[in-house]
Structures are given as C-alpha cells and as structure tokens.
Design a protein around this motif. Sequence first.
Motif, mmCIF file in Angstrom:
data_model
loop_
_atom_site.group_PDB
_atom_site.id
_atom_site.type_symbol
_atom_site.label_atom_id
_atom_site.label_comp_id
_atom_site.label_asym_id
_atom_site.label_seq_id
_atom_site.Cartn_x
_atom_site.Cartn_y
_atom_site.Cartn_z
ATOM 1 N N ILE A 137 13.555 6.019 2.489
ATOM 2 C CA ILE A 137 12.962 7.028 1.592
ATOM 3 C C ILE A 137 12.470 8.226 2.415
ATOM 4 C CG2 ILE A 137 10.950 7.414 0.076
ATOM 5 C CD1 ILE A 137 11.501 4.566 -1.072
ATOM 6 N N LYS A 138 11.885 7.934 3.572
ATOM 7 C CA LYS A 138 11.420 9.031 4.458
ATOM 8 C C LYS A 138 12.614 9.813 4.999
ATOM 9 C CE LYS A 138 7.286 6.581 5.825
ATOM 10 N NZ LYS A 138 7.350 5.201 6.301
ATOM 11 N N LEU A 139 13.649 9.085 5.437
ATOM 12 C CA LEU A 139 14.835 9.774 5.996
ATOM 13 C C LEU A 139 15.515 10.657 4.940
ATOM 14 C CD1 LEU A 139 16.395 6.864 8.133
ATOM 15 C CD2 LEU A 139 15.278 8.931 9.009
ATOM 16 N N GLN A 140 15.356 10.250 3.668
ATOM 17 C CA GLN A 140 15.937 11.046 2.573
ATOM 18 C C GLN A 140 15.032 12.220 2.196
ATOM 19 O OE1 GLN A 140 17.025 8.135 -0.593
ATOM 20 N NE2 GLN A 140 17.544 6.780 1.113
ATOM 21 N N GLY A 141 13.916 12.359 2.912
ATOM 22 C CA GLY A 141 13.004 13.491 2.681
ATOM 23 C C GLY A 141 12.184 13.358 1.417
ATOM 24 N N LEU A 142 11.984 12.121 0.944
ATOM 25 C CA LEU A 142 11.259 11.905 -0.314
ATOM 26 C C LEU A 142 9.803 11.503 -0.097
ATOM 27 C CD1 LEU A 142 14.082 9.967 -2.211
ATOM 28 C CD2 LEU A 142 13.445 12.367 -2.511
ATOM 29 N N ALA A 143 9.408 11.327 1.145
ATOM 30 C CA ALA A 143 8.005 10.949 1.404
ATOM 31 C C ALA A 143 7.499 11.626 2.667
ATOM 32 C CB ALA A 143 7.897 9.451 1.580
ATOM 33 N N ALA A 181 0.843 -1.204 0.000
ATOM 34 C CA ALA A 181 0.000 0.000 0.000
ATOM 35 C C ALA A 181 0.880 1.256 0.000
ATOM 36 C CB ALA A 181 -0.915 -0.015 1.215
ATOM 37 N N GLU A 182 1.927 1.220 0.804
ATOM 38 C CA GLU A 182 2.812 2.393 0.899
ATOM 39 C C GLU A 182 3.569 2.637 -0.411
ATOM 40 O OE1 GLU A 182 5.980 3.875 4.114
ATOM 41 O OE2 GLU A 182 4.537 2.451 4.934
ATOM 42 N N VAL A 183 3.976 1.514 -1.052
ATOM 43 C CA VAL A 183 4.690 1.618 -2.331
ATOM 44 C C VAL A 183 3.773 2.256 -3.384
ATOM 45 C CG1 VAL A 183 5.664 0.256 -4.239
ATOM 46 C CG2 VAL A 183 6.355 -0.230 -1.888
ATOM 47 N N GLU A 184 2.504 1.839 -3.377
ATOM 48 C CA GLU A 184 1.546 2.426 -4.335
ATOM 49 C C GLU A 184 1.426 3.930 -4.130
ATOM 50 O OE1 GLU A 184 -2.091 0.168 -4.014
ATOM 51 O OE2 GLU A 184 -1.098 -1.589 -4.872
ATOM 52 N N ASP A 185 1.346 4.351 -2.875
ATOM 53 C CA ASP A 185 1.258 5.796 -2.566
ATOM 54 C C ASP A 185 2.504 6.529 -3.058
ATOM 55 O OD1 ASP A 185 -1.159 5.664 -1.420
ATOM 56 O OD2 ASP A 185 -0.456 5.722 0.671
ATOM 57 N N LEU A 186 3.661 5.914 -2.819
ATOM 58 C CA LEU A 186 4.923 6.551 -3.235
ATOM 59 C C LEU A 186 4.969 6.714 -4.751
ATOM 60 C CD1 LEU A 186 7.497 4.733 -0.928
ATOM 61 C CD2 LEU A 186 7.096 7.194 -0.999
ATOM 62 N N LYS A 187 4.526 5.673 -5.455
ATOM 63 C CA LYS A 187 4.569 5.716 -6.925
ATOM 64 C C LYS A 187 3.669 6.830 -7.455
ATOM 65 C CE LYS A 187 6.294 1.140 -7.866
ATOM 66 N NZ LYS A 187 6.081 -0.217 -8.349
ATOM 67 N N LYS A 188 2.521 7.046 -6.768
ATOM 68 C CA LYS A 188 1.621 8.139 -7.173
ATOM 69 C C LYS A 188 2.324 9.484 -7.028
ATOM 70 C CE LYS A 188 -2.659 5.797 -6.077
ATOM 71 N NZ LYS A 188 -3.371 5.401 -4.869
ATOM 72 N N LYS A 189 3.249 9.547 -6.062
ATOM 73 C CA LYS A 189 3.997 10.805 -5.843
ATOM 74 C C LYS A 189 5.254 10.869 -6.712
ATOM 75 C CE LYS A 189 2.690 11.003 -0.984
ATOM 76 N NZ LYS A 189 3.175 10.431 0.280
ATOM 77 N N GLY A 190 5.438 9.866 -7.581
ATOM 78 C CA GLY A 190 6.595 9.869 -8.488
ATOM 79 C C GLY A 190 7.860 9.259 -7.906
ATOM 80 N N VAL A 191 7.723 8.573 -6.746
ATOM 81 C CA VAL A 191 8.898 7.897 -6.170
ATOM 82 C C VAL A 191 8.769 6.393 -6.436
ATOM 83 C CG1 VAL A 191 10.217 7.441 -4.055
ATOM 84 C CG2 VAL A 191 9.043 9.637 -4.334
ATOM 85 N N ASN A 192 9.696 5.843 -7.201
ATOM 86 C CA ASN A 192 9.694 4.401 -7.506
ATOM 87 C C ASN A 192 10.773 3.725 -6.673
ATOM 88 O OD1 ASN A 192 7.683 4.184 -9.689
ATOM 89 N ND2 ASN A 192 9.061 5.620 -10.693
ATOM 90 N N PRO A 193 10.372 3.093 -5.543
ATOM 91 C CA PRO A 193 11.363 2.540 -4.621
ATOM 92 C C PRO A 193 12.325 1.568 -5.299
ATOM 93 C CG PRO A 193 9.177 2.458 -3.657
ATOM 94 C CD PRO A 193 8.986 2.859 -5.080
#
Length: 285
Positions: A279-285, A21-33
């Motif tokens: 990803i959060k620590l890198q300020g991307l989410a 679920a979290e990966v899907e949210d990230l992808k919507k924001k343009g972050v592809n883990p």
Amino acid sequence: MAAEIIKGKPIADKIREEITAEVEDLKKKGVNPKLAVLLVGDDPGSVWYAKSKVKIGEKLGIFVDLKTMDADTDQETVLKTIQGWNEDKDVHGILVELPLPKHLSKEAVMESITPKKDVDGVHPVNRGYLLGGQEHLALVPATPQSCITLAERAGINFRGKRVTLVGRGDTVGRPLASLLIKRDATITVCHTKTVDLAAECRRGEIVVAAAGRAGLVTKEMISPGTVVIDAGVNEVGDGKYVGDVAPDVAEVAGALTPVPGGVGSLTTTIIMNNLLKAIKLQGLA
Ligand code: NAP
C-alpha cells in the motif's frame, strides 16, 4: 545446556498488533486493505494456507478475497483474473498459491502480477530489487523474511556473523542469501553438491536449514552455542510435519526455532505486513 527455543507465535502476535493499528489508521484515511488470493486446484497444503489467510485477515481487519478455480482451468482464465486485480484500485495485494497445476506456467503467472501488488515477492522485479540490495523497494518473499524477522525479534544480530545456509531453493535459500548479505552476514550457501556439509555447518555461528529434508542437520554438525533457524517443512504422515533439523540439535545449539511453531507460524502474518508495504509502495499511505 539446552537451547533457547524461539517460538513464532508470540512474535507473530506482536506483529499482528502492529498491523491491526496500522490497518485502523489506513481505514481512517479511506484505504481498506484488500488482498486477493487465487487458489487453482485442491492441493491440501495450498487449501490450508489460503484459508488461513482469510482467517488471519479477518482478525486484522484485512479483507482477503479468496478466489478458487478448478485444477483444469486454462492459463488465459488465470491471467485474465490477475489482470483484473492488477487494474482494480481496491485490490492492494495479489497472491497465487503454489504449487500450480502442471499445465500452467508458473513463470507466466508470477510475471503477470503487478510488482507493487506482489505480496509474496515472486515477480522478477522484486527479486531484482532484493538481489541489488534495494530491499526498501522490494516486496520480499514471506518465508525468508520470516526467518529474518523471527531471529531479529528474538534479539539475534546477523552483522559480521558466519552464517551457513543449507539450501539454495527459489522460495527460501536464494532470497534469504540476499537478505543476509544486506544484514552484513558472511554467508556460505550449501546445496547437494557441497562436499562437506557437516564442516560447513560447524563453521557457522548461525545455521539456517532450508533444504526440505527431514533431519538433515544433526547434532554432530552443530557447534555448541550456534543459533539454528529451521525453515524446513517435511510431511511425515498422519498430518504431522517436521523440520530439516534433528531434535537432538537442541542439546548443543544456543537457540533453535521449532517445527512446527517457528518460521511457519510467521509467514501469513508477514504476507499481511507485505500488504501494508505494498500500500505504501503504491503511494496510498
Ligand atoms: P527447493 O527449491 O526444493 O530447494 C531445496 C534446496 O536444498 C536445494 O538448493 C537443494 O540443493 C538443497 N538440498 C536438498 N537436499 C540437500 C542435502 N542433502 N544436502 C544439501 N543441500 C540439500 O526448496 P524451497 O522451495 O526453497 O524450500 C526449502 C524448504 O523450505 C522446504 O522444506 C520447504 O518445505 C520449506 N518451506 C517452508 C515454508 C514455511 O512456511 N515454513 C514455506 C515454503 C517452503 P540443490 O540446489 O543442489 O538441489
């Protein structure tokens, strides 16, 4: 009464649902883990772990970029590869499979990983955060985190409990001691110089075995009702593995994590969870 068996798979499945679920949210924001994994040489255990990361990553929508190198690869090449990943903004996590071939310096390789991409928590900065109780800033090593997550998700609370930890190894025991202190446990850390291991274990309301010795913790060392967490992985031939806890401990323990199927079945999932934290620590989410 026989111990409750705390199985890793259902807990891993639940965490994987949350990750998906979290990966899907990230992808919507343009972050592809993306997790970069380096495998130097062909140690069978490492090959298995590396491939399992690729497989689980696929299921979760996480791209695992596995790079393999020959066992005789020189240190400069290894460090250069890691440096490339450190600088690549599309790579969010870096993991180097251990053990490394003997001619490579484990310390130099681990220290070369940018701490905020260090998804197995091996960099001294992450170790320092953990030791200082700043767990929210740390990427935590997967196996000790798996021990904690498995127990907590099974409803076990460490606060105020007497926990006997068998093993002070770099991979499991030491980081686990910090995680337990953070959770307000009262801990005893045992090792090969401990005078009476059985007595220390009998005092524990929770016993965690992380020594790498098959059958080290026996029934006689466990008080009735104790929660026993087995982090040990010991090869016994024919591709079979057993833990550090003897099977008959199940006759006296209150709850027990099995090997295989306990702590080990959570570690790769925890790595993926760490990638999301990175990803959060890198300020991307
Ligand atoms: P390690 O560095 O080899 O440390 C082992 C520790 O156990 C040491 O502190 C050692 O004491 C202690 N020990 C060994 N024999 C003992 C005995 N007879 N009595 C009391 N203490 C004893 O181990 P590690 O790398 O932290 O790993 C620990 C275990 O976790 C291993 O079985 C390993 O396979 C397993 N592991 C599991 C996973 C997983 O995914 N489930 C991943 C990584 C590791 P001294 O300090 O005095 O030598």
